[in-house]
Structures are given as structure tokens and as C-alpha cells.
Design a protein around this motif. Structure first.
Motif, mmCIF file in Angstrom:
data_model
loop_
_atom_site.group_PDB
_atom_site.id
_atom_site.type_symbol
_atom_site.label_atom_id
_atom_site.label_comp_id
_atom_site.label_asym_id
_atom_site.label_seq_id
_atom_site.Cartn_x
_atom_site.Cartn_y
_atom_site.Cartn_z
ATOM 1 N N ARG A 1 22.650 10.643 22.848
ATOM 2 C CA ARG A 1 22.266 9.230 22.997
ATOM 3 C C ARG A 1 23.303 8.304 22.351
ATOM 4 N NH1 ARG A 1 16.170 10.085 21.027
ATOM 5 N NH2 ARG A 1 17.308 11.593 19.745
ATOM 6 N N ASP B 1 24.376 13.790 18.836
ATOM 7 C CA ASP B 1 23.249 13.403 19.692
ATOM 8 C C ASP B 1 23.811 12.649 20.899
ATOM 9 O OD1 ASP B 1 21.005 12.056 20.829
ATOM 10 O OD2 ASP B 1 19.961 12.114 18.897
ATOM 11 N N ASN C 1 16.413 9.752 13.752
ATOM 12 C CA ASN C 1 15.810 10.247 14.993
ATOM 13 C C ASN C 1 14.403 10.761 14.675
ATOM 14 O OD1 ASN C 1 15.407 11.223 17.592
ATOM 15 N ND2 ASN C 1 16.405 13.180 17.149
ATOM 16 N N TYR D 1 20.410 13.789 7.599
ATOM 17 C CA TYR D 1 19.168 14.537 7.747
ATOM 18 C C TYR D 1 18.978 15.002 9.187
ATOM 19 C CZ TYR D 1 14.410 15.864 8.396
ATOM 20 O OH TYR D 1 13.297 16.576 8.766
ATOM 21 N N GLY E 1 10.015 10.055 9.324
ATOM 22 C CA GLY E 1 9.786 10.657 10.632
ATOM 23 C C GLY E 1 8.637 10.007 11.385
ATOM 24 N N GLY F 1 10.637 18.129 12.428
ATOM 25 C CA GLY F 1 11.126 17.462 11.231
ATOM 26 C C GLY F 1 10.267 16.317 10.764
ATOM 27 N N GLY F 2 10.753 15.646 9.722
ATOM 28 C CA GLY F 2 10.040 14.517 9.141
ATOM 29 C C GLY F 2 9.059 14.940 8.074
ATOM 30 N N ILE G 1 15.846 8.759 8.213
ATOM 31 C CA ILE G 1 15.768 9.614 9.392
ATOM 32 C C ILE G 1 16.047 8.739 10.608
ATOM 33 C CG2 ILE G 1 14.301 11.103 10.800
ATOM 34 C CD1 ILE G 1 12.917 12.051 8.313
#
Ligand SMILES: [Zn+2]
Lengths: 463, 91
Positions: free
Chosen positions: B67, B65, A343, A222, A278, B90-91, A341
Motif C-alpha cells: 500500500r 507493505d 497497520n 512494529y 491495533g 497483532g495489536g 502501530i
């Protein structure tokens, strides 16, 4: 308010603007770069935006981050706007728009007027299993029209997309949002572009394609999809629900809190537990409860908020435990795809919401969350997806660790439907026998069960 | 061949409108320092006061990423692609 009724007709945009006016609209910065792509098509006017970090103000626009500091933008509500009483709210149609003064528009929304007002179901057997005084399930697994709480946020986002005259609607999704964006876009007559991880559950893919959406399966997690969508929003100027429309979108989640308060008889539960992906939902639950408290619609202590994650993807739970101020991303490894998720955009605010309300987080194994799905089904008659199983399992864990207490009244936010993730539980349920249509084949099945006792019942019998 | 950094629109305006900028160096931190030397107004949106990645952007080095790859200390090679996106999405 447990049933969904016919939507009220929308006022025309002109009429609604004249009736309600646009408080605060003239306080935004005037900058052509922030202007909507086209004149508003129909419906309500989105509110101006305010940077949560540096306080910069922006005219209403499909932007979600501050040009000055890249912090998140929130809708700016006129503090002096007229607010409805309990009685006024109760007299309104059963949809999330009954709380419209706390949603980020002036005037009357044109789309998705029949979302919200899902049942709040008391669950005594579940309360006994967890070990708390009372428990309720906020049952968004029957949300209209796509069986998850994402209908709420998309109801807000689709009205923003329409008002800004954006010709295409879309999202990055772990599945539930994909379903909701596709369905709400279809109803509003907008084309939808939807980006998902390539290996999502079949039900979530089919439940998106069926609405005629352009579905793109991306090789990656994702988080990869999300990064791509941030670039897509930038390049094509589309309305991406959880990217450039995110400031409006997120506010829809507050209606879970509003409904819980109203359905409990205008009071607050001691604790609320919700799944975290999230991190937006727990953040907005906190905001929603606080707004009703501030408006004098409820009083007493604000609920302690608890968040559930899977052990294979628990960046927010780790942040709560470490009390850190930098999120450490993870590469998700869990069957709970809808909360996978690594991040999370709202990870820091979510962790703060849990700690500052006196709550906590729990992460549960895939095995425990499958058991959680079965416990909810057997105790309460509600079939939830993996995120709901994680929520139930986290409630059990939080009670065991003493975070949830025997005298607590707890609401569990069950945000999605089990029929979308049948893959997760099929193996745990065993086979159903197949027989010829003859009574003599039923008799031995019944006889085999007679006198048998389940050695480890998932849910204790009531006494 | 230099290393390219793709910027979101909100940052491109701080780089004379360029959506892609190029830099060189042995680590990602070196490349960012090279780029921000040419576009100083980008610096506070790419690097925080402690010299670390600015927390409201996420860097991806060849789709990963950073990190997971040592942050600004990640080694880079000619032709590598860096993508910067706002962190809040997002999310
Ligand atoms: Zn700002």
C-alpha cells in the motif's frame, strides 16, 4: 475490589469439565486440520470459534482467522449459558475471572488467576482540567503482574496456550505485551519467544528479559515485527498470543469494561476514552459494555467511546474522520511507542465502535502527550506511560472540540505505567538540585520559591 | 528468474500445499494474475471482486507493505520476493 488478593485454587480440569460441561463444543466443524497440537495440559477448555464475516464454525483451536474467508474468528458463547447475578460476581475473588462466563473458556483456568480488578480512581482535579462533571481513571498502570492492561489479554492467552498443549508461548509487541507474555509464561513454566522493534524503550526491554524470555529485536517498525510473527506462528506452530491465539487473547480486554461498570456501582459512564494501537481495546470495550447490558447487569445508555492516537501514527483517527471503509496504513513517527502501530488489525472495527456509539477519535502531538503525562501525575498522583499521556491529552482536546460535554461523567483508561517510558518525560521535568547534607543549603532553595507563582500551572488549584 | 510469493499455511492448501509459488509479470498484479491462473481457488483469497488486493490479506514486496508502493500496480523485477500474510494479526 481495589486490591489484589490471593488466587483461589484451581479446580482440576476433569472436575471442572464435569461441573460445567461444554455447551456449544459439539457444534464446531470437525476437521483434523483444526485440532489442537496436543491434548489439553491443564485447566479450562477454550470455546469453539465462529467467523465474524461468514459464520463458519471451528472446533476450539489455536487459529484466529477463517479458512474460508480469512476473516477474524470470535469465541462462540452459548447464548443459553447460566449467567451470574451482581451479588454472585461481587462474592467472587478480586480477579478478572470473576467475569468468567464472558471469558472464552469452559471450566476453571489454571494460570494467571490473580490478574485484573485494578483500581477505578475518581479524579476531581482532572475532571476540572478537562471540563467535565466527573472523571475517573481506570488505573491499569498498576495491573498485576506487569503494570499494563496487557496482563488481561495474556491471562486469557496463556490459558488457551496451556489448554492446547502448545510448548512455546510468544508475541509481537511494542513493549507492554512483551512484558506480560514473558511474565505470564514464566509463571506457567512455558518458554517464551518475544519479537519487538529493535529500538524500544530500555524499561520495556529489561522488563521482558528479566523473566528469562527469548527476546528478539527486529530491525524495523512494529508492523514489520508483526508480519514476521505471523510467519513465525505459521512455521513453528507456537502459541503466539496476538496471532494464532488472538481470538481468545482479545476477550481479556472486555474485563476493563466489566470492572468499570461494577466499580461505578453497576452503572455505565457517559463516555470512556482509551488509547488506540491495533484498535482491539475500544472494540472489546464496546463488546464488554454491550454484554453486561444484555445480561441485565447494567441499564441505560451505552457509553460513547473515544479513542486516542498520536499525530505521528493516527490511521484509526483518520478513518473515523474520513468515514472511509479502507484503512490507509502509516509509518509511525511518535515517541508513543506502545501505540505506534501503522497497520492496525482492528482499525475498521475500532473506527466503527467509536462512530456507532456516538464517540470520536483525537490525535495529539508528542509534546501534548508529554504534557498529558504530567497533568495526570500532578492532578491524580498516577504516573502513566506515553499512551496514557495521549489519552489525557485527547480528553482535553475532545472537550475543547465539544465532543466531551460539561455534564459528562468520563472514564479514562490508563493502560500502562510511566516507569516503563521515563525517556519520554525526563527532558520536560528539569533537574533536581544536588546539595551537601547541610541545612544552610536547603534554606536558599526554599527561599527562592517563596512568593514565586507558577506562571502556567498544569492543573488549576481546587477552589 | 521468476518472482516468488510466500503464502501462509491457510492459503498454501489452495495451492496444492505449496508454501511458495512462483509467477512472472511486470507488476505485482500481473504476477498474482499469473499465479491465480494456475491455482484458481487462490484467486478469491488474493484478489477482491474489483480486482484489488483482497482486504483480509496484506502483501509485502521485498518487506514493504504494497500500500506504500502502489498496490497491485507496483513494478516488480526478477528475484523479487512477495510475502502474503493474513491481515488480522497483532495489536
Ligand atoms: Zn469466514
Amino acid at each position: 475490589m481495589t486490591t489484589i488478593t490471593t488466587a483461589r485454587p484451581a479446580l482440576s480440569r476433569v472436575a471442572s469439565a464435569a461441573l460445567v460441561g461444554r455447551p456449544g463444543a459439539d457444534t464446531g466443524r470437525s476437521d483434523p486440520g483444526h485440532s489442537p497440537a496436543a491434548p489439553a495440559a491443564t485447566g479450562a477448555d477454550p470455546l469453539p470459534l465462529l467467523c465474524r464475516r461468514c459464520g463458519s464454525r471451528y472446533d476450539p483451536a489455536p487459529i484466529a482467522i477463517c479458512e474460508e474467508c480469512l476473516g477474524p474468528l470470535d469465541p462462540f458463547y452459548d447464548r443459553h449459558r447460566a449467567l451470574p447475578s451482581r451479588t454472585t460476581i461481587e462474592a467472587r475473588p478480586a480477579s478478572l475471572w470473576r467475569y468468567r462466563e464472558w471469558l472464552p473458556f469452559d471450566g476453571s483456568p489454571a494460570h494467571s488467576l490473580d490478574t485484573g480488578c485494578t483500581p477505578l480512581v475518581e479524579a476531581p482535579a482532572l475532571a476540572r482540567a478537562i471540563g467535565v462533571a466527573r472523571a475517573w481513571v481506570k488505573n491499569d498502570s498498576v495491573s498485576h503482574p506487569t503494570l499494563s492492561f496487557k496482563d488481561r489479554v495474556v491471562a486469557a492467552a496463556i490459558n488457551a496456550a496451556s489448554a492446547f498443549g502448545l510448548g512455546t508461548f510468544g508475541c509481537a509487541s511494542t513493549g507492554n505485551l512483551a512484558n506480560a507474555v514473558a511474565a505470564h509464561a514464566a509463571r506457567a513454566g512455558l518458554p517464551a519467544w518475544i519479537f519487538i522493534p529493535h529500538d524500544l524503550e530500555l524499561g520495556k526491554v529489561v522488563g521482558t528479559l528479566v523473566y528469562g524470555a527469548h527476546v528478539v529485536r527486529v530491525r524495523g517498525t512494529y508492523d514489520d515485527v508483526n508480519r514476521l510473527c505471523a510467519q513465525v506462528a505459521d512455521r513453528f506452530g507456537w502459541g503466539i498470543a496476538n496471532v494464532n491465539l488472538r481470538s481468545y487473547y482479545g476477550e481479556g480486554s472486555k474485563t476493563v469494561a466489566f470492572e468499570i461498570a461494577e466499580q461505578l456501582g453497576w452503572r455505565l459512564p457517559a463516555a470512556v476514552i482509551a488509547p488506540m494501537a491495533g484498535g482491539s481495546l475500544v472494540t472489546k470495550l464496546r463488546k464488554g459494555f454491550a454484554e453486561f447490558h444484555l445480561a441485565g447487569l447494567v441499564d441505560g445508555e451505552l457509553p460513547r467511546l473515544y479513542g486516542a492516537q498520536a499525530t505521528g501514527c493516527q490511521p484509526i483517527a483518520r478513518l473515523v474522520e474520513s468515514r472511509g471503509d479502507r484503512l490507509i496504513p502509516e509509518i509511525p513517527q511518535t515517541i508513543a511507542r506502545s501505540i505506534a502501530i501503522g497497520n492496525p488489525a482492528d482499525g475498521l472495527t475500532a473506527a466503527a465502535a467509536l462512530r456507532e456509539t456516538g464517540g470520536w477519535a483525537a490525535a495529539v502531538s508528542d509534546e501534548a502527550l508529554v504534557r498529558g503525562i504530567r497533568i495526570l501525575a500532578e492532578s491524580t498522583g498516577i504516573f502513566t506511560e506515553t499512551a496514557g499521556g495521549a489519552t489525557v491529552a485527547a480528553a482535553l482536546a475532545l472537550a475543547k472540540s465539544g465532543h466531551l460535554r460539561p455534564d459528562d461523567e468520563v472514564v479514562l483508561c490508563i493502560t500502562g505505567n510511566g516507569l516503563k517510558t521515563v525517556e519520554a518525560v525526563t527532558a520536560a521535568l528539569g533537574e533536581a538540585p544536588i546539595i551537601a547534607p547541610r541545612l544552610r543549603e536547603v534554606e536558599p532553595l526554599v527561599a527562592a520559591l517563596a512568593g514565586q507563582q507558577d506562571p502556567e500551572p498544569l492543573v488549576a488549584a481546587s477552589h | 528468474m521468476p518472482i516468488t510469493i510466500a503464502l501462509p499455511n491457510v492459503l498454501a492448501r489452495l495451492a496444492d500445499g505449496h508454501r511458495t509459488v512462483e509467477g512472472s509479470g511486470g507488476t505485482l498484479g500481473d504476477v498474482v494474475a499469473d499465479v491465480t491462473a494456475r491455482y484458481p481457488s487462490l484467486r478469491p483469497r488474493l484478489v477482491d471482486e474489483g480486482g484489488n488486493p483482497y482486504p483480509f490479506v496484506t502483501y509485502y514486496l521485498n518487506d514493504e507493505d504494497i500500500r506504500f508502493a502502489g498496490g497491485f500496480g507496483a513494478a516488480v523485477n526478477d528475484g523479487d520476493e512477495v510475502i502474503v500474510v493474513p491481515a488480522v494479526a497483532g495489536g
